[in-house]
Design a protein around this motif. Structure first.
Motif, PDB file in Angstrom:
ATOM      1  N   ALA A  89      -4.625  -6.426   8.177  1.00 48.07           N
ATOM      2  CA  ALA A  89      -3.421  -5.696   7.781  1.00 48.07           C
ATOM      3  C   ALA A  89      -2.895  -6.206   6.442  1.00 48.07           C
ATOM      4  O   ALA A  89      -2.467  -5.418   5.587  1.00 48.07           O
ATOM      5  CB  ALA A  89      -2.349  -5.826   8.864  1.00 48.07           C
ATOM      6  N   CYS A  90      -2.923  -7.524   6.239  1.00 46.91           N
ATOM      7  CA  CYS A  90      -2.468  -8.098   4.967  1.00 46.91           C
ATOM      8  C   CYS A  90      -3.351  -7.652   3.811  1.00 46.91           C
ATOM      9  O   CYS A  90      -2.853  -7.276   2.739  1.00 46.91           O
ATOM     10  CB  CYS A  90      -2.439  -9.619   5.054  1.00 46.91           C
ATOM     11  SG  CYS A  90      -1.137 -10.252   6.113  1.00 46.91           S
ATOM     12  N   ILE A  91      -4.660  -7.690   4.018  1.00 47.12           N
ATOM     13  CA  ILE A  91      -5.595  -7.271   2.971  1.00 47.12           C
ATOM     14  C   ILE A  91      -5.410  -5.792   2.653  1.00 47.12           C
ATOM     15  O   ILE A  91      -5.388  -5.387   1.479  1.00 47.12           O
ATOM     16  CB  ILE A  91      -7.045  -7.588   3.392  1.00 47.12           C
ATOM     17  CG1 ILE A  91      -7.244  -9.099   3.427  1.00 47.12           C
ATOM     18  CG2 ILE A  91      -8.048  -6.921   2.467  1.00 47.12           C
ATOM     19  CD1 ILE A  91      -8.533  -9.536   4.085  1.00 47.12           C
ATOM     20  N   THR A  92      -5.235  -4.977   3.682  1.00 49.42           N
ATOM     21  CA  THR A  92      -5.022  -3.544   3.475  1.00 49.42           C
ATOM     22  C   THR A  92      -3.732  -3.283   2.720  1.00 49.42           C
ATOM     23  O   THR A  92      -3.678  -2.421   1.832  1.00 49.42           O
ATOM     24  CB  THR A  92      -5.001  -2.810   4.836  1.00 49.42           C
ATOM     25  OG1 THR A  92      -6.195  -3.113   5.544  1.00 49.42           O
ATOM     26  CG2 THR A  92      -4.860  -1.322   4.654  1.00 49.42           C
ATOM     27  N   LEU A  93      -2.689  -4.030   3.028  1.00 56.54           N
ATOM     28  CA  LEU A  93      -1.417  -3.865   2.330  1.00 56.54           C
ATOM     29  C   LEU A  93      -1.548  -4.221   0.858  1.00 56.54           C
ATOM     30  O   LEU A  93      -1.074  -3.479  -0.017  1.00 56.54           O
ATOM     31  CB  LEU A  93      -0.343  -4.731   2.988  1.00 56.54           C
ATOM     32  CG  LEU A  93       1.032  -4.710   2.321  1.00 56.54           C
ATOM     33  CD1 LEU A  93       1.648  -3.327   2.418  1.00 56.54           C
ATOM     34  CD2 LEU A  93       1.932  -5.747   2.930  1.00 56.54           C
ATOM     35  N   LEU A 153      -4.294  -4.246  -0.963  1.00 55.36           N
ATOM     36  CA  LEU A 153      -5.144  -3.242  -1.617  1.00 55.36           C
ATOM     37  C   LEU A 153      -4.382  -1.935  -1.858  1.00 55.36           C
ATOM     38  O   LEU A 153      -4.549  -1.300  -2.908  1.00 55.36           O
ATOM     39  CB  LEU A 153      -6.396  -2.980  -0.791  1.00 55.36           C
ATOM     40  CG  LEU A 153      -7.435  -4.097  -0.787  1.00 55.36           C
ATOM     41  CD1 LEU A 153      -8.589  -3.741   0.147  1.00 55.36           C
ATOM     42  CD2 LEU A 153      -7.941  -4.359  -2.193  1.00 55.36           C
ATOM     43  N   SER A 154      -3.563  -1.529  -0.920  1.00 49.21           N
ATOM     44  CA  SER A 154      -2.794  -0.294  -1.112  1.00 49.21           C
ATOM     45  C   SER A 154      -1.766  -0.457  -2.232  1.00 49.21           C
ATOM     46  O   SER A 154      -1.521   0.484  -2.997  1.00 49.21           O
ATOM     47  CB  SER A 154      -2.117   0.125   0.189  1.00 49.21           C
ATOM     48  OG  SER A 154      -1.144  -0.821   0.574  1.00 49.21           O
ATOM     49  N   MET A 155      -1.182  -1.657  -2.366  1.00 51.32           N
ATOM     50  CA  MET A 155      -0.252  -1.872  -3.471  1.00 51.32           C
ATOM     51  C   MET A 155      -0.972  -1.873  -4.810  1.00 51.32           C
ATOM     52  O   MET A 155      -0.447  -1.370  -5.807  1.00 51.32           O
ATOM     53  CB  MET A 155       0.515  -3.185  -3.263  1.00 51.32           C
ATOM     54  CG  MET A 155       1.464  -3.104  -2.093  1.00 51.32           C
ATOM     55  SD  MET A 155       2.663  -4.426  -1.863  1.00 51.32           S
ATOM     56  CE  MET A 155       1.889  -5.866  -2.437  1.00 51.32           C
ATOM     57  N   VAL A 156      -2.199  -2.386  -4.849  1.00 52.06           N
ATOM     58  CA  VAL A 156      -2.995  -2.348  -6.078  1.00 52.06           C
ATOM     59  C   VAL A 156      -3.321  -0.903  -6.439  1.00 52.06           C
ATOM     60  O   VAL A 156      -3.224  -0.509  -7.613  1.00 52.06           O
ATOM     61  CB  VAL A 156      -4.278  -3.193  -5.913  1.00 52.06           C
ATOM     62  CG1 VAL A 156      -5.259  -2.928  -7.044  1.00 52.06           C
ATOM     63  CG2 VAL A 156      -3.932  -4.668  -5.826  1.00 52.06           C
ATOM     64  N   VAL A 157      -3.691  -0.098  -5.464  1.00 49.70           N
ATOM     65  CA  VAL A 157      -4.010   1.314  -5.725  1.00 49.70           C
ATOM     66  C   VAL A 157      -2.777   2.065  -6.216  1.00 49.70           C
ATOM     67  O   VAL A 157      -2.852   2.862  -7.160  1.00 49.70           O
ATOM     68  CB  VAL A 157      -4.594   1.979  -4.458  1.00 49.70           C
ATOM     69  CG1 VAL A 157      -4.673   3.487  -4.610  1.00 49.70           C
ATOM     70  CG2 VAL A 157      -5.954   1.400  -4.154  1.00 49.70           C
ATOM     71  N   VAL A 158      -1.628   1.813  -5.628  1.00 45.16           N
ATOM     72  CA  VAL A 158      -0.396   2.476  -6.074  1.00 45.16           C
ATOM     73  C   VAL A 158      -0.070   2.060  -7.502  1.00 45.16           C
ATOM     74  O   VAL A 158       0.301   2.897  -8.329  1.00 45.16           O
ATOM     75  CB  VAL A 158       0.770   2.152  -5.110  1.00 45.16           C
ATOM     76  CG1 VAL A 158       2.109   2.559  -5.704  1.00 45.16           C
ATOM     77  CG2 VAL A 158       0.553   2.845  -3.775  1.00 45.16           C
ATOM     78  N   GLN A 159      -0.204   0.784  -7.814  1.00 38.28           N
ATOM     79  CA  GLN A 159       0.052   0.324  -9.179  1.00 38.28           C
ATOM     80  C   GLN A 159      -0.912   0.983 -10.157  1.00 38.28           C
ATOM     81  O   GLN A 159      -0.525   1.390 -11.253  1.00 38.28           O
ATOM     82  CB  GLN A 159      -0.078  -1.200  -9.254  1.00 38.28           C
ATOM     83  CG  GLN A 159       0.070  -1.768 -10.635  1.00 38.28           C
ATOM     84  CD  GLN A 159       1.420  -1.505 -11.240  1.00 38.28           C
ATOM     85  OE1 GLN A 159       2.424  -1.445 -10.543  1.00 38.28           O
ATOM     86  NE2 GLN A 159       1.459  -1.302 -12.557  1.00 38.28           N
TER      87      GLN A 159
END
Length: 60
Positions: free
Chosen positions: A42-46, A48-54
């Motif tokens: 869950a931490c890794i997914t979070l 990665l999702s913040m990197v994609v949004v950025q």
């Protein structure tokens, strides 16, 4: 009737204190290996999702 109203409040409060049990603190349980694995995913997914949004926001 007005005389009995304060008396009933007193008896309700006194009765609730007589029958109340003491508070026992819950004992924390150790985390299982499965729970730690799911938390890590869950931490890794979070992150990665913040990197994609950025990345998506910076393209604009």
């Amino acid at each position: 009737m007005r005389l009995f109203l304060p008396l009933t409040g007193f008896f309700v409060l006194a009765g609730s204190r007589l029958f109340a049990e003491s508070f026992d603190r819950p004992i924390p349980q150790a985390q299982s290996a499965t729970a730690e694995l799911w938390y890590a995913l869950a931490c890794i997914t979070l992150v990665l999702s913040m990197v994609v949004v950025q990345w998506l926001v910076s393209r604009r």
